[in-house]
Design a protein around this motif. Structure first.
Motif, PDB file in Angstrom:
ATOM      1  N   THR A 209      32.240  38.568  37.158  1.00  0.00           N
ATOM      2  CA  THR A 209      33.235  39.476  37.741  1.00  0.00           C
ATOM      3  C   THR A 209      34.371  39.603  36.718  1.00  0.00           C
ATOM      4  N   ILE A 210      35.170  40.660  36.870  1.00  0.00           N
ATOM      5  CA  ILE A 210      36.323  40.824  35.969  1.00  0.00           C
ATOM      6  C   ILE A 210      37.265  39.626  36.119  1.00  0.00           C
ATOM      7  N   ALA A 211      37.461  39.153  37.340  1.00  0.00           N
ATOM      8  CA  ALA A 211      38.362  37.995  37.553  1.00  0.00           C
ATOM      9  C   ALA A 211      37.851  36.782  36.778  1.00  0.00           C
ATOM     10  N   GLN A 212      36.546  36.579  36.758  1.00  0.00           N
ATOM     11  CA  GLN A 212      35.988  35.443  36.005  1.00  0.00           C
ATOM     12  C   GLN A 212      36.193  35.641  34.504  1.00  0.00           C
ATOM     13  N   ALA A 213      36.028  36.884  34.026  1.00  0.00           N
ATOM     14  CA  ALA A 213      36.203  37.155  32.585  1.00  0.00           C
ATOM     15  C   ALA A 213      37.657  36.902  32.181  1.00  0.00           C
ATOM     16  N   GLU A 214      38.586  37.294  33.041  1.00  0.00           N
ATOM     17  CA  GLU A 214      39.998  37.081  32.706  1.00  0.00           C
ATOM     18  C   GLU A 214      40.332  35.598  32.709  1.00  0.00           C
ATOM     19  N   ALA A 215      39.759  34.870  33.651  1.00  0.00           N
ATOM     20  CA  ALA A 215      39.994  33.418  33.684  1.00  0.00           C
ATOM     21  C   ALA A 215      39.398  32.767  32.434  1.00  0.00           C
TER      22      ALA A 215
END
Ligand code: AP5
Ligand code: MG
Length: 200
Positions: free
Chosen positions: A89-95
């Motif tokens: 997910t984008i949230a995982q990529a940002e993390a």
């Protein structure tokens, strides 16, 4: 070299990672394998994620990010790793960008028809996790892993209904990562349709 393997379910990420981990001397980290090991062990994490995974849905970002952050903090993956199935997910990529510098994202390009053919024939070793296939890479002795002698089974999330769910979720939540990483200049596309030996 710090690599991410990105692609739909059944694209061959795990199969190619097993080859690449030897060639590149980079540990293979599969979030799916970590979850399946937790389920097999009956740990609190396994109990929490079993129904979600069997149904083909995604485990929540918080749990998955924390698990990956912890794994990438270990000494053996300080300089190199192959991350298979994370981020999704984008949230995982940002993390991930906050706790690791990725060198390259390999995008496995493969149509749904191939995904379905691969997943409907996949057989997995319960002991070592090796991915066999009824047609493309069958074990010599039915039901027995040719690598370690372990028992071979069919993943619960490879049932047709769960595969459909996984493909839908891939399109909605994971495919946007292709553009995300392309914009950052980190993406390499590979044609994942040929047989394994023709790719690597
Ligand atoms: P995960 O285990 O990562 O599943 P996936 O991404 O759906 O991918 P697969 O393992 O199904 O496919 P693969 O690309 O590795 O293909 P394989 O090499 O096996 O995740 C499982 C679940 O865990 C998720 O659904 C989710 O619930 C949870 N999860 C994991 N990470 C998460 C995250 N970051 N966030 C939230 N939830 C998460 O190949 C498939 C078959 O094809 C095999 O039989 C193989 O022998 C054969 N094959 C492979 N390549 C070829 C080839 N080139 N030619 C012929 N046959 C081939
Ligand atoms: Mg896999």
């Amino acid at each position: 070299m710090k690599l991410v393997f990105l692609g739909p379910p059944g694209a061959g990420k795990g199969t190619l990672a097993v080859k690449a981990t030897v060639l590149l001397k980079a540990p293979h980290i599969s979030t799916g394998n970590i979850f399946r090991e937790a389920i097999a062990a009956g740990s609190p994490l396994g109990v929490k994620v079993k129904a979600i995974i069997d149904a083909g849905k995604l485990v929540d970002d918080g749990t998955t990010i924390e698990l990956t952050r912890e794994r990438l903090g270990q000494g053996d993956v300080k300089d190199s790793f192959i991350l298979d199935g994370f981020p999704r997910t984008i949230a995982q990529a940002e993390a991930l960008a906050g706790f690791s510098n990725i060198d390259r994202v390999i995008n496995f390009d493969v149509p749904d028809s191939v995904v379905i053919e691969r997943l409907s024939g996949r057989l997995v070793c319960r002991k070592c996790g090796f991915n066999w296939h009824k047609t493309f890479n069958p074990p010599e002795k039915a039901g027995v892993c040719g690598k370690c002698g372990g028992e071979i089974y069919t993943r619960e999330d490879d049932r047709a209904e769960a595969v459909k769910k996984r493909l839908d979720i891939y399109r909605e939540q994971t495919a946007p990562l292709i553009g995300y990483y392309r914009e950052k200049g980190l993406l390499t596309d590979i044609d994942a349709r040929p047989q394994v030996d023709a790719i690597l």
